[in-house]
Design an enzyme around this catalytic site. Structure first.
Site, PDB file in Angstrom:
ATOM      1  N   CYS A   1      25.632   6.800  11.844  1.00 15.78           N
ATOM      2  CA  CYS A   1      24.776   8.095  11.334  1.00 15.78           C
ATOM      3  C   CYS A   1      25.391   9.259  12.587  1.00 15.78           C
ATOM      4  CB  CYS A   1      23.510   7.755  11.392  1.00 15.78           C
ATOM      5  SG  CYS A   1      22.960   6.756  10.311  1.00 15.78           S
TER       6      CYS A   1
ATOM      7  N   ASP B   1       0.881  -1.092  -0.117  1.00 20.21           N
ATOM      8  CA  ASP B   1      -0.051  -0.016  -0.084  1.00 20.21           C
ATOM      9  C   ASP B   1       0.873   1.309   0.106  1.00 20.21           C
ATOM     10  OD1 ASP B   1      -1.807   1.901   0.538  1.00 20.21           O
ATOM     11  OD2 ASP B   1      -2.557   1.115   2.248  1.00 20.21           O
TER      12      ASP B   1
ATOM     13  N   HIS C   1      18.003  12.810  14.490  1.00 23.21           N
ATOM     14  CA  HIS C   1      18.419  11.838  13.532  1.00 23.21           C
ATOM     15  C   HIS C   1      17.248  11.258  12.926  1.00 23.21           C
ATOM     16  CE1 HIS C   1      20.201   8.994  11.005  1.00 23.21           C
ATOM     17  NE2 HIS C   1      19.990   7.922  11.639  1.00 23.21           N
TER      18      HIS C   1
ATOM     19  N   SER D   1      16.799  -2.065  15.731  1.00 26.48           N
ATOM     20  CA  SER D   1      17.535  -0.749  15.434  1.00 26.48           C
ATOM     21  C   SER D   1      16.851   0.468  15.925  1.00 26.48           C
ATOM     22  CB  SER D   1      17.827  -0.241  13.971  1.00 26.48           C
ATOM     23  OG  SER D   1      16.934  -0.190  13.140  1.00 26.48           O
TER      24      SER D   1
ATOM     25  N   SER E   1      23.896   3.657  14.791  1.00 25.98           N
ATOM     26  CA  SER E   1      23.694   2.422  15.152  1.00 25.98           C
ATOM     27  C   SER E   1      25.176   1.882  15.691  1.00 25.98           C
ATOM     28  CB  SER E   1      23.332   1.607  13.952  1.00 25.98           C
ATOM     29  OG  SER E   1      22.013   1.846  13.642  1.00 25.98           O
TER      30      SER E   1
ATOM     31  N   THR F   1      14.271   2.929   2.782  1.00 22.89           N
ATOM     32  CA  THR F   1      14.742   4.139   3.475  1.00 22.89           C
ATOM     33  C   THR F   1      16.047   4.481   2.866  1.00 22.89           C
ATOM     34  OG1 THR F   1      15.737   2.768   5.246  1.00 22.89           O
ATOM     35  CG2 THR F   1      13.313   3.169   5.589  1.00 22.89           C
TER      36      THR F   1
ATOM     37  N   LYS G   1       8.387   8.479  16.645  1.00 21.13           N
ATOM     38  CA  LYS G   1       8.316   7.706  17.984  1.00 21.13           C
ATOM     39  C   LYS G   1       9.344   8.438  18.880  1.00 21.13           C
ATOM     40  CE  LYS G   1       8.367   3.319  15.148  1.00 21.13           C
ATOM     41  NZ  LYS G   1       7.184   2.832  15.269  1.00 21.13           N
TER      42      LYS G   1
ATOM     43  N   ASN H   1      17.048   8.620   3.878  1.00 24.21           N
ATOM     44  CA  ASN H   1      18.038   8.582   4.822  1.00 24.21           C
ATOM     45  C   ASN H   1      19.371   9.069   4.164  1.00 24.21           C
ATOM     46  OD1 ASN H   1      19.644   8.207   7.105  1.00 24.21           O
ATOM     47  ND2 ASN H   1      19.019   6.032   7.256  1.00 24.21           N
TER      48      ASN H   1
ATOM     49  N   GLU I   1      29.505   6.821   6.351  1.00 18.10           N
ATOM     50  CA  GLU I   1      29.626   5.376   6.584  1.00 18.10           C
ATOM     51  C   GLU I   1      29.566   4.499   5.229  1.00 18.10           C
ATOM     52  OE1 GLU I   1      26.058   3.739   8.711  1.00 18.10           O
ATOM     53  OE2 GLU I   1      25.597   5.775   8.982  1.00 18.10           O
TER      54      GLU I   1
HETATM   55  N1  COA Z   1      -0.814   2.884   6.145  1.00 22.36           N
HETATM   56  C1  COA Z   1      -0.467   3.281   7.123  1.00 22.36           C
HETATM   57  N2  COA Z   1       0.678   2.726   7.775  1.00 22.36           N
HETATM   58  C2  COA Z   1       1.209   1.835   7.443  1.00 22.36           C
HETATM   59  C3  COA Z   1       0.754   1.084   6.382  1.00 22.36           C
HETATM   60  C4  COA Z   1      -0.423   1.479   5.757  1.00 22.36           C
HETATM   61  N3  COA Z   1      -0.869   1.047   4.801  1.00 22.36           N
HETATM   62  N4  COA Z   1       1.478  -0.172   6.253  1.00 22.36           N
HETATM   63  C5  COA Z   1       2.211  -0.092   7.257  1.00 22.36           C
HETATM   64  N5  COA Z   1       2.458   0.986   8.099  1.00 22.36           N
HETATM   65  C6  COA Z   1       3.248   1.497   9.260  1.00 22.36           C
HETATM   66  C7  COA Z   1       3.464   0.364  10.385  1.00 22.36           C
HETATM   67  O1  COA Z   1       2.370   0.312  11.186  1.00 22.36           O
HETATM   68  C8  COA Z   1       4.837   0.822  10.523  1.00 22.36           C
HETATM   69  O2  COA Z   1       4.643   1.999  11.447  1.00 22.36           O
HETATM   70  P1  COA Z   1       4.722   1.686  13.194  1.00 22.36           P
HETATM   71  O3  COA Z   1       6.376   1.278  13.309  1.00 22.36           O
HETATM   72  O4  COA Z   1       4.517   3.083  13.772  1.00 22.36           O
HETATM   73  O5  COA Z   1       3.877   0.451  13.715  1.00 22.36           O
HETATM   74  C9  COA Z   1       5.361   1.434   9.729  1.00 22.36           C
HETATM   75  O6  COA Z   1       4.368   1.563   8.508  1.00 22.36           O
HETATM   76  C10 COA Z   1       6.492   0.480   8.901  1.00 22.36           C
HETATM   77  O7  COA Z   1       5.953  -0.568   8.672  1.00 22.36           O
HETATM   78  P2  COA Z   1       6.559  -2.183   8.955  1.00 22.36           P
HETATM   79  O8  COA Z   1       5.813  -3.136   8.273  1.00 22.36           O
HETATM   80  O9  COA Z   1       7.288  -2.050  10.322  1.00 22.36           O
HETATM   81  O10 COA Z   1       7.877  -1.737   7.661  1.00 22.36           O
HETATM   82  P3  COA Z   1       9.016  -2.914   7.446  1.00 22.36           P
HETATM   83  O11 COA Z   1       8.909  -4.209   8.067  1.00 22.36           O
HETATM   84  O12 COA Z   1       9.118  -2.782   5.927  1.00 22.36           O
HETATM   85  O13 COA Z   1      10.268  -2.177   8.209  1.00 22.36           O
HETATM   86  C11 COA Z   1      11.772  -0.731   8.999  1.00 22.36           C
HETATM   87  C12 COA Z   1      10.443  -0.988   8.654  1.00 22.36           C
HETATM   88  C13 COA Z   1      12.075   0.470   9.484  1.00 22.36           C
HETATM   89  C14 COA Z   1      12.488  -1.763  10.199  1.00 22.36           C
HETATM   90  C15 COA Z   1      12.802  -0.795   7.902  1.00 22.36           C
HETATM   91  O14 COA Z   1      12.423  -0.004   6.845  1.00 22.36           O
HETATM   92  C16 COA Z   1      14.242  -0.875   8.035  1.00 22.36           C
HETATM   93  O15 COA Z   1      14.992  -1.891   8.325  1.00 22.36           O
HETATM   94  N6  COA Z   1      15.100   0.346   7.927  1.00 22.36           N
HETATM   95  C17 COA Z   1      16.454   0.352   8.113  1.00 22.36           C
HETATM   96  C18 COA Z   1      16.876   0.293   9.421  1.00 22.36           C
HETATM   97  C19 COA Z   1      16.526   1.752  10.224  1.00 22.36           C
HETATM   98  O16 COA Z   1      16.468   2.852   9.522  1.00 22.36           O
HETATM   99  N7  COA Z   1      16.537   1.871  11.531  1.00 22.36           N
HETATM  100  C20 COA Z   1      16.165   2.979  12.156  1.00 22.36           C
HETATM  101  C21 COA Z   1      16.900   3.361  13.398  1.00 22.36           C
HETATM  102  S1  COA Z   1      18.770   3.955  12.725  1.00 22.36           S
END
Ligand code: COA
Length: 445
Positions: A120, A31, A244, A211, A364, A163, A253, A328, A83
Site C-alpha cells: 500500500c 454483530d 494509511h 499486520s 505491508s 475490509t 490505533k 480499503n 498491488e
Molecule cells: N462491537 C464493537 N466492536 C467489535 C465488535 C462489536 N460487536 N466485535 C468486534 N469488535 C472489534 C474488536 O474488538 C476489534 O477491535 P480491536 O482491534 O480494537 O480490539 C475489531 O472489532 C475487529 O474485530 P476482530 O475480531 O479482531 O476481527 P477479525 O478477527 O475479523 O480481524 C482483521 C480483523 C483486521 C485482522 C482482519 O479484518 C484482516 O485480516 N484484515 C486484513 C489485513 C489488514 O487490513 N491489516 C491492517 C494492516 S495493513
C-alpha cells in the site's frame, strides 16, 4: 526553492457497493457493530463487471486532465502504483495512456511510464519519484501523473474479506502546486516482514493480527526517523494526520500511537499526568514485557481522556469519512484520507491555507513513511471540484448473491460472466481480450 507537490487530485470509486452491517454481517453471523464500530466501516466499494484497475485509473486521470484543461504534452511522466497488477511485464500505465490517447488530442510518446510496487505504500513512493524528478530539473516544465489504483479483494472467508474495496486516486504533481507542497524531510521505518503478501497469486496471504502490529511498529520507527531529521513535532503544529487506512479501526490505533509519541516530554504529557500518570519509560522496567504491559495500560487510559478525544476528533476522525464508505483501496487509501480531511475543512468553512498535514503511509512487507505537507492557497478550488459524494451515492447496492457473483467475476481463476449492474456513462470500460492476452478498453460516451 520552488514549491513542489500535489496540484490536483481526483477520486474514482468502483461502481458497486456492499453494505457491511446490513448485508455482510448477517451472512457471517456477526454483530453489525463489529463492522461499524470495531472496524469502523459501513460499506466497501466493488468494481462492476466492466471495471478493473485500468478503467478506474483511466477514469480518475481523465476527470483530472479534463478539469485542469491538460493535454498529453503537459505530462512528462505517468506512474501507476498498484498491488493488483495482472501482468508481470507490461505496466498498467501503458494501458492508462492508451485509454487517454483515445479521448485527448496528442499522445504520451515522450512521457516516462512505470509501475510501482510495495504493497500500500507504493502510491506515496510514486509521489516521491515524481517529486524527485521535478526537483532534479528533469521534467522540462511538465507535470507528473501519479495514479494509485487497486481492487483490494481477499479470498472468500478470509478475515480480510470485511475490509475489501476498489478505487483509484489520480494526482497531478507539479511546481507551484495548488493543493499541498511536500516537505523535503522524510522518515522511514522498514523491515523484512511477512505480514501480507501475494506470491504470484491474486488474493493475499495475510496474517491479519500481525499486520496490525507490524503497521504500528514500522510507523513508530518512521516517526522517530522523521523527527531525527526535521526536529520534534508538537501535536498543536499539525492540523490533520492522514494515515494509511486499511479500515478506520486501524487508524484509531495509529492515532493513539502518534499522539503518545508526539506528546512525550511535552507540557501535554505533564498535564495528562495528573489524570493518567506519565508515559512509561523502558529504563524503569526490569523486562521489556513489563514495559509493554505498562504502555498498553497507559494507552488505554489515554484513549479515555478528554484531551485525547478532542485531538482525535479534530485531527484524525475527519480523515476517515470517505474510507468508512469505501473500504480499503490499498495504494490509494492514504491519499483518500488526505482528500477526506481537506473535504471536511472545506465543508466546515475552515481556512486551512498554510496548515500542516503529517502523512503516515504504510505498506505491508513492510515499510512506513512519514512526511509533512503544507496546504496551498488553491486547495478550496481543488477539493471543491471533487464529486466523490455523488459517486458514492450512485453506486449499486449489492445483495449477498450478487456480491458472490461479482467476487467470482473478478477472480482470475474463474471464468464466469455476469450482466453489468450499472450503466457506464462517460467512462472507460473493459472491452474483452486481444490476441496476445492483452486487455482491451473503450470509452463509453
Ligand atoms: N462491537 C464493537 N466492536 C467489535 C465488535 C462489536 N460487536 N466485535 C468486534 N469488535 C472489534 C474488536 O474488538 C476489534 O477491535 P480491536 O482491534 O480494537 O480490539 C475489531 O472489532 C475487529 O474485530 P476482530 O475480531 O479482531 O476481527 P477479525 O478477527 O475479523 O480481524 C482483521 C480483523 C483486521 C485482522 C482482519 O479484518 C484482516 O485480516 N484484515 C486484513 C489485513 C489488514 O487490513 N491489516 C491492517 C494492516 S495493513
Amino acid at each position: 526553492m520552488t514549491a513542489v507537490g500535489i496540484d490536483a487530485v481526483e477520486i474514482w470509486t468502483g461502481n458497486l457497493k456492499l453494505d457491511l452491517p446490513g448485508t455482510f454481517a448477517p451472512q457471517k453471523g456477526e454483530d453489525p457493530e463489529k463492522y461499524t464500530k470495531g472496524l469502523g466501516l459501513n460499506a466497501s466499494s466493488f468494481p462492476d463487471s466492466y471495471e478493473d484497475i485500468v478503467t478506474m485509473a483511466a477514469n480518475a486521470a481523465y476527470r483530472l486532465m479534463d478539469r485542469k484543461g491538460l493535454e498529453p504534452d503537459d505530462i512528462g511522466r505517468i506512474d501507476v502504483a498498484t498491488e493488483s497488477a495482472f501482468d508481470n511485464s507490461k505496466p498498467v500505465s501503458t494501458y492508462v495512456a492508451g485509454c487517454l490517447e483515445g479521448v485527448f488530442d496528442g499522445d504520451f510518446h515522450h512521457a516516462n511510464k512505470g509501475e510501482r510496487k510495495f504493497a500500500c505504500i507504493a502510491g506515496t513512493q510514486s509521489l516521491d519519484d515524481a517529486y524527485n524528478w521535478i526537483r532534479a530539473g528533469r521534467n522540462r516544465g511538465r507535470a507528473a501523473l501519479v495514479i494509485a489504483t487497486d481492487t483490494a479483494l481477499y479470498a472468500r472467508d478470509d478475515a480480510g474479506e470485511a475490509t475489501q474495496g476498489a478505487g483509484a486516486v489520480a494526482m497531478l504533481i507539479s511546481e507551484d502546486p495548488s493543493l499541498v507542497e511536500l516537505s523535503t524531510h522524510q522518515g522511514y521505518g522498514s523491515a523484512d516482514e511477512t505480514d501480507f503478501l501475494k506470491p504470484n497469486q491474486q488474493f493475499p496471504s495475510v496474517d491479519g493480527k500481525r499486520s496490525v502490529q507490524v503497521y504500528l511498529a514500522r510507523m513508530r520507527e518512521a516517526l522517530m526517523d522523521y523527527e531525527s531529521v526535521a526536529g520534534d513535532i508538537h501535536p498543536d503544529d499539525v492540523r490533520f494526520v492522514p494515515f494509511h487506512t486499511p479500515f478506520p479501526g486501524m487508524v484509531r490505533k495509529a492515532g493513539l500511537l502518534g499522539y503518545r509519541y508526539l506528546t512525550r516530554d511535552t507540557a501535554i504529557e505533564e498535564e495528562l499526568a495528573e489524570e493518567i500518570g506519565r508515559q512509561p519509560r523502558l529504563e524503569a522496567f526490569d523486562t521489556e514485557d513489563a514495559y509493554h504491559d505498562a504502555v498498553r495500560e497507559y494507552t488505554d487510559a489515554l484513549k479515555g481522556t478528554d484531551r485525547y478525544r478532542e485531538w482525535y476528533a479534530e485531527t484524525i476522525d475527519p480523515t476517515l469519512t470517505i474510507s468508512r464508505e469505501v473500504g480499503n483501496w490499498y495504494t490509494g487509501s492514504v491519499h483518500v484520507a488526505r482528500a477526506s480531511a481537506l473535504k471536511h475543512a472545506l465543508e466546515t468553512g475552515e481556512d486551512a491555507t498554510g496548515e500542516t498535514l503529517m502523512v503516515g503511509s504504510y505498506g505491508s512487507g513492510a515499510q512506513a513513511e512519514v512526511h509533512t505537507e503544507t496546504v496551498q492557497a488553491g486547495w478550496t478550488e481543488e477539493i471543491g471540484a471533487l464529486n466523490v459524494d455523488e459517486q458514492l451515492d450512485s453506486r449499486y447496492d449489492l445483495s449477498w448473491a450478487e456480491y458472490e457473483e461479482v467476487h467470482d467475476v473478478h477472480n482470475h481463476e474463474m471464468d464466469v460472466e455476469v450482466e453489468e449492474f450499472t450503466a457506464p456513462e462517460s467512462e472507460f470500460v473493459f472491452d474483452g481480450w486481444g490476441r496476445m492476452g492483452e486487455r482491451k478498453y473503450r470509452f463509453v460516451e
